[in-house]
Design a protein around this motif. Structure first.
Motif, short mmCIF file in Angstrom:
data_model
loop_
_atom_site.label_atom_id
_atom_site.label_comp_id
_atom_site.label_asym_id
_atom_site.label_seq_id
_atom_site.Cartn_x
_atom_site.Cartn_y
_atom_site.Cartn_z
N ASP A 106 0.79 -1.13 0.04
CA ASP A 106 -0.28 0.22 0.03
C ASP A 106 1.10 1.34 -0.12
OD1 ASP A 106 -2.17 0.67 -0.31
OD2 ASP A 106 -2.27 1.97 1.81
N TYR A 162 2.07 1.59 -3.71
CA TYR A 162 0.90 2.17 -3.69
C TYR A 162 0.28 3.61 -4.70
CZ TYR A 162 -4.25 3.15 -4.75
OH TYR A 162 -5.82 3.42 -4.89
N LEU A 163 0.32 4.02 -2.60
CA LEU A 163 0.66 5.09 -2.44
C LEU A 163 1.55 6.49 -2.86
CD1 LEU A 163 -1.33 5.76 1.56
CD2 LEU A 163 -2.45 5.61 -0.64
N GLU A 214 -1.08 10.15 5.39
CA GLU A 214 -1.69 8.73 4.78
C GLU A 214 -0.75 7.87 4.89
OE1 GLU A 214 -4.81 8.54 1.27
OE2 GLU A 214 -4.90 6.00 2.77
N TYR A 273 -3.22 -1.49 -10.73
CA TYR A 273 -4.02 -0.82 -10.05
C TYR A 273 -3.28 0.71 -10.91
CZ TYR A 273 -6.83 1.28 -7.20
OH TYR A 273 -8.09 1.83 -6.43
N CYS A 303 -10.47 3.96 -4.50
CA CYS A 303 -9.70 4.04 -3.57
C CYS A 303 -10.12 4.52 -2.60
CB CYS A 303 -8.38 4.71 -4.40
SG CYS A 303 -7.92 4.63 -2.93
N TYR A 306 -12.35 3.01 0.77
CA TYR A 306 -11.99 2.89 2.42
C TYR A 306 -12.22 4.14 2.92
CZ TYR A 306 -7.40 0.79 0.90
OH TYR A 306 -7.13 -0.54 0.61
N TYR A 321 -9.50 6.27 8.32
CA TYR A 321 -10.60 5.85 7.19
C TYR A 321 -11.39 5.84 7.53
CZ TYR A 321 -6.36 4.15 4.76
OH TYR A 321 -4.58 4.51 3.97
N PHE A 365 -11.06 12.36 6.80
CA PHE A 365 -10.60 11.40 5.33
C PHE A 365 -11.97 11.65 4.40
CE2 PHE A 365 -10.24 7.59 2.63
CZ PHE A 365 -9.23 7.48 2.09
N GLU A 384 -9.54 -2.66 -6.60
CA GLU A 384 -10.26 -2.52 -4.92
C GLU A 384 -9.56 -4.31 -4.23
OE1 GLU A 384 -8.21 -0.30 -2.83
OE2 GLU A 384 -8.49 1.06 -3.95
N PHE A 409 -6.66 -6.16 -4.72
CA PHE A 409 -5.59 -5.51 -3.83
C PHE A 409 -6.11 -6.55 -2.33
CE2 PHE A 409 -2.84 -2.53 -1.40
CZ PHE A 409 -2.34 -2.44 -2.64
C1 LIG Z 1 -5.37 -0.02 -2.45
C2 LIG Z 1 -5.32 1.28 -1.75
N1 LIG Z 1 -7.32 1.77 -1.78
C3 LIG Z 1 -7.76 2.52 -0.92
C4 LIG Z 1 -6.52 3.29 -0.54
C5 LIG Z 1 -7.01 4.34 0.47
N2 LIG Z 1 -6.25 5.82 -0.17
C6 LIG Z 1 -5.43 3.08 0.09
N3 LIG Z 1 -4.57 3.57 0.99
N4 LIG Z 1 -4.91 1.79 -0.46
#
Ligand SMILES: Cc1ncc(CN)c(N)n1
Length: 224
Positions: free
Chosen positions: A44, A47-48, A82, A112, A135, A139, A165, A170, A207, A210
């Motif tokens: 993650d 990802y971010l 985050e 993704y 995303c 969440y 979250y 958020f 999502e 993931f």
């Molecule tokens: C895969 C994923 N999806 C959503 C979020 C929320 N920003 C996250 N941190 N990671």
């Protein structure tokens, strides 16, 4: 009907699949295997890093200064709020900064983030928002639902995740993106809305993938 209401209604069955995934359920009842959460945190974080870039692209595509500023704020809060949650969890789980920065994205993470970046770079601001919204929105919804489970927000490992979250801070950011997408889609042709729906559907599916990737600790094929 607002476009976001149409998305919400149409995609409920897929959203429910995300909410009932064993990874999400395990976060809520505190039974999630720590190894899976550790894996998730690293993926993650990667990802971010890419997700934050979508907000930079949003600032480039915005047509007024106020919207540019909002996207800049979203970029800042992703990198500094985050992701700071992830850095704190990394300490808790014995993940070094080096391990975080040098980790390799798993197939689903790569697919993704590259999908969203492709849509964001090549499409309109509405395309970008449709792709990035599941995303934030999903969440927020998951966070709020898990926050209702007695004791979940105080769990020694997963409580802080739920607190972040489900928070109003958020949620307000997610709501701002929802409102902007509604504004941008007001009066748009059905053909355009269907294209946006497809982006939203695809990242909603990502999502799910993931969560599933993290649950199964997905790797690239061995013996390359
Ligand atoms: C895969 C994923 N999806 C959503 C979020 C929320 N920003 C996250 N941190 N990671």
């Amino acid at each position: 009907m607002k476009f976001s209401e149409r998305l919400y209604e149409k995609l409920q069955p897929i959203w429910r699949k995300n909410h009932t995934h064993p990874f999400v359920q395990g976060l809520g009842d505190g039974t999630l295997d720590k190894e899976k959460f550790r894996y998730f945190m690293i993926q993650d974080y990667l990802y971010l890093i890419d997700y934050a870039k979508l907000f930079a692209i949003g600032a480039v595509k915005a047509t007024d200064v106020e919207t540019m500023g909002k996207f800049a704020g979203l970029l800042d809060s992703t990198l500094n709020e985050e992701m700071s949650l992830h850095r704190q969890y990394a300490k808790k789980f014995g993940i070094t900064e080096e391990e975080l920065e040098n980790a390799e994205p798993a197939p689903t993470t790569l697919a993704y983030t590259h999908y969203m970046l492709h849509v964001g770079q090549n499409g309109t601001l509405a395309d970008l928002l449709a792709a990035l919204l599941p995303c934030m929105w999903s969440y927020w919804e998951i966070g709020k639902e898990l926050n209702e489970i007695p004791g979940a927000r105080d769990h020694e490992f997963y409580g802080e995740w739920i607190q972040m979250y489900s928070s109003d801070e958020f949620g307000n950011l997610a709501q701002w993106c929802i409102n902007l997408l509604d504004e941008l889609t007001d009066g748009k042709k059905e053909e355009e809305l269907e294209k946006l729906e497809e982006y939203f559907l695809n990242t909603t599916r990502f999502e799910y993938l993931f969560w599933d990737m993290s649950y199964h600790l997905q790797t690239w094929p061995k013996d390359e």
